[in-house]
Scaffold this motif. Structure first.
Motif, PDB file in Angstrom:
ATOM      1  N   LYS A  56      -9.872 -25.411 -12.730  1.00 41.05           N
ATOM      2  CA  LYS A  56      -9.454 -26.692 -12.151  1.00 41.05           C
ATOM      3  C   LYS A  56     -10.262 -27.844 -12.745  1.00 41.05           C
ATOM      4  O   LYS A  56      -9.747 -28.938 -12.969  1.00 41.05           O
ATOM      5  N   ALA A  57     -11.529 -27.569 -13.049  1.00 41.94           N
ATOM      6  CA  ALA A  57     -12.389 -28.615 -13.613  1.00 41.94           C
ATOM      7  C   ALA A  57     -12.178 -28.773 -15.117  1.00 41.94           C
ATOM      8  O   ALA A  57     -12.703 -29.698 -15.728  1.00 41.94           O
ATOM      9  N   GLU A 131       4.151 -33.282 -15.290  1.00 43.82           N
ATOM     10  CA  GLU A 131       5.281 -33.596 -14.391  1.00 43.82           C
ATOM     11  C   GLU A 131       6.163 -32.370 -14.176  1.00 43.82           C
ATOM     12  O   GLU A 131       6.586 -32.075 -13.066  1.00 43.82           O
ATOM     13  N   GLU A 132       6.403 -31.624 -15.274  1.00 41.35           N
ATOM     14  CA  GLU A 132       7.332 -30.489 -15.194  1.00 41.35           C
ATOM     15  C   GLU A 132       6.731 -29.279 -14.485  1.00 41.35           C
ATOM     16  O   GLU A 132       7.374 -28.631 -13.670  1.00 41.35           O
ATOM     17  N   GLN A 133       5.469 -28.953 -14.820  1.00 38.80           N
ATOM     18  CA  GLN A 133       4.890 -27.695 -14.317  1.00 38.80           C
ATOM     19  C   GLN A 133       3.859 -27.881 -13.216  1.00 38.80           C
ATOM     20  O   GLN A 133       3.526 -26.935 -12.513  1.00 38.80           O
ATOM     21  N   GLY A 134       3.310 -29.081 -13.115  1.00 39.55           N
ATOM     22  CA  GLY A 134       2.347 -29.377 -12.051  1.00 39.55           C
ATOM     23  C   GLY A 134       1.043 -28.599 -12.119  1.00 39.55           C
ATOM     24  O   GLY A 134       0.398 -28.377 -11.092  1.00 39.55           O
ATOM     25  N   ARG A 135       0.653 -28.147 -13.335  1.00 36.50           N
ATOM     26  CA  ARG A 135      -0.638 -27.456 -13.453  1.00 36.50           C
ATOM     27  C   ARG A 135      -1.749 -28.450 -13.164  1.00 36.50           C
ATOM     28  O   ARG A 135      -1.848 -29.476 -13.836  1.00 36.50           O
ATOM     29  N   LYS A 136      -2.635 -28.101 -12.204  1.00 33.69           N
ATOM     30  CA  LYS A 136      -3.673 -29.064 -11.799  1.00 33.69           C
ATOM     31  C   LYS A 136      -4.556 -29.489 -12.979  1.00 33.69           C
ATOM     32  O   LYS A 136      -4.970 -30.635 -13.080  1.00 33.69           O
ATOM     33  N   ASP A 137      -4.831 -28.518 -13.881  1.00 29.82           N
ATOM     34  CA  ASP A 137      -5.724 -28.858 -14.992  1.00 29.82           C
ATOM     35  C   ASP A 137      -5.026 -29.640 -16.103  1.00 29.82           C
ATOM     36  O   ASP A 137      -5.625 -29.948 -17.127  1.00 29.82           O
ATOM     37  N   ASP A 138      -3.735 -29.974 -15.892  1.00 30.54           N
ATOM     38  CA  ASP A 138      -3.024 -30.825 -16.844  1.00 30.54           C
ATOM     39  C   ASP A 138      -3.091 -32.299 -16.435  1.00 30.54           C
ATOM     40  O   ASP A 138      -2.541 -33.155 -17.136  1.00 30.54           O
ATOM     41  N   PHE A 143      -7.408 -33.063 -18.350  1.00 30.67           N
ATOM     42  CA  PHE A 143      -6.928 -32.698 -19.671  1.00 30.67           C
ATOM     43  C   PHE A 143      -7.827 -33.281 -20.763  1.00 30.67           C
ATOM     44  O   PHE A 143      -8.133 -32.608 -21.748  1.00 30.67           O
ATOM     45  N   LYS A 144      -8.247 -34.521 -20.544  1.00 32.77           N
ATOM     46  CA  LYS A 144      -9.160 -35.162 -21.512  1.00 32.77           C
ATOM     47  C   LYS A 144     -10.423 -34.326 -21.673  1.00 32.77           C
ATOM     48  O   LYS A 144     -10.933 -34.137 -22.769  1.00 32.77           O
ATOM     49  N   HIS A 145     -10.905 -33.806 -20.544  1.00 34.02           N
ATOM     50  CA  HIS A 145     -12.109 -32.976 -20.569  1.00 34.02           C
ATOM     51  C   HIS A 145     -11.844 -31.672 -21.327  1.00 34.02           C
ATOM     52  O   HIS A 145     -12.676 -31.199 -22.109  1.00 34.02           O
TER      53      HIS A 145
END
Ligand code: AMP
Length: 208
Positions: A56-57, A131-138, A143-145
């Motif tokens: 998640k992080a 938007e499509e998959q809702g993966r929290k880490d996206d 994502f930048k991290h």
């Protein structure tokens, strides 16, 4: 001929999409450590609980965990036509462990294909996937991290594989079909006896 292929590139470079095509077209087995970890989280297993916060992080889970997952799958799928490593290895320690574990099975990494993409463009891609998959880490911040982590910890693998003469690059900014064709070209070239591109119809006919 069995082939072990590492699909290399930052998150959202299109590794998963291309791996799935290779599964369908060449009968290879996709080993995505990201998918395995997400499955563990979904199942609520001990491993899932351990890695949930880390993923998640947008940080990397430990080398030991992902190496164990890969070894488990290599054992479970013995006799496969070949493997596509997707999202693994991500550190030099993982790459070294992969070399060792394949060697103990009388195999090796045969090819590493890097999908070359630009950071700015994948930021755009990821918004769509989020938007499509809702993966929290996206989400853009995480994502930048992840992208940062890739540049710091995973990109150093490029010289590792380049030194072994295994690295090829394809333009990952092109459309899905074009990228797939470029990957196919690399694999077919490597499968031909002298690493030459496959001859066209007339060349085959006239022996040139
Ligand atoms: P992916 O779907 O490959 O982008 O992976 C999602 C997340 O799972 C990554 O951001 C990491 O937290 C974790 N992960 C996946 N593969 C690895 C790996 N080889 N090494 C460490 N962490 C990984």
């Amino acid at each position: 001929m069995a082939i072990n292929l590492v699909l290399f590139g930052p998150p959202a470079a299109g590794k998963g999409t291309q791996a799935k095509r290779l599964v369908a077209e060449r009968g290879l087995v996709q080993l995505s450590t990201g998918d395995m970890l997400r499955a563990a989280i979904k199942a609520g297993s001990e491993l899932g609980q351990k890695v949930e916060g880390i993923i998640k992080a947008g940080d990397l889970v430990s080398d030991e965990i992902v190496i164990a997952l890969i070894e488990e799958q290599l054992d479970a799928q013995k006799g496969a036509t070949g493997f596509i490593f997707d999202g693994f290895p991500r550190t030099v320690a993982q790459a070294e462990a992969l070399d060792l574990t394949l060697k103990s099975r009388s195999e090796s990494v045969d090819s590493v294909i890097r999908l070359k993409v630009e950071d700015d463009a994948i930021m755009g891609r990821i918004e769509k996937r989020f938007e499509e998959q809702g993966r929290k880490d996206d989400n853009p911040e995480t994502f930048k991290h992840r992208l940062d982590t890739y540049n710091k910890q995973t990109a150093p693998l490029l010289p590792y594989y380049s030194a072994q003469g295994k690295l090829s690059e394809v333009d990952g900014m092109a459309g899905i079909e074009t990228v797939a064709a470029s990957i196919a070209e690399v694999l077919d070239r490597q499968a031909s006896p002298k690493g030459e591109p496959k001859k066209g119809f007339f060349a085959r006919l006239f022996g040139r």
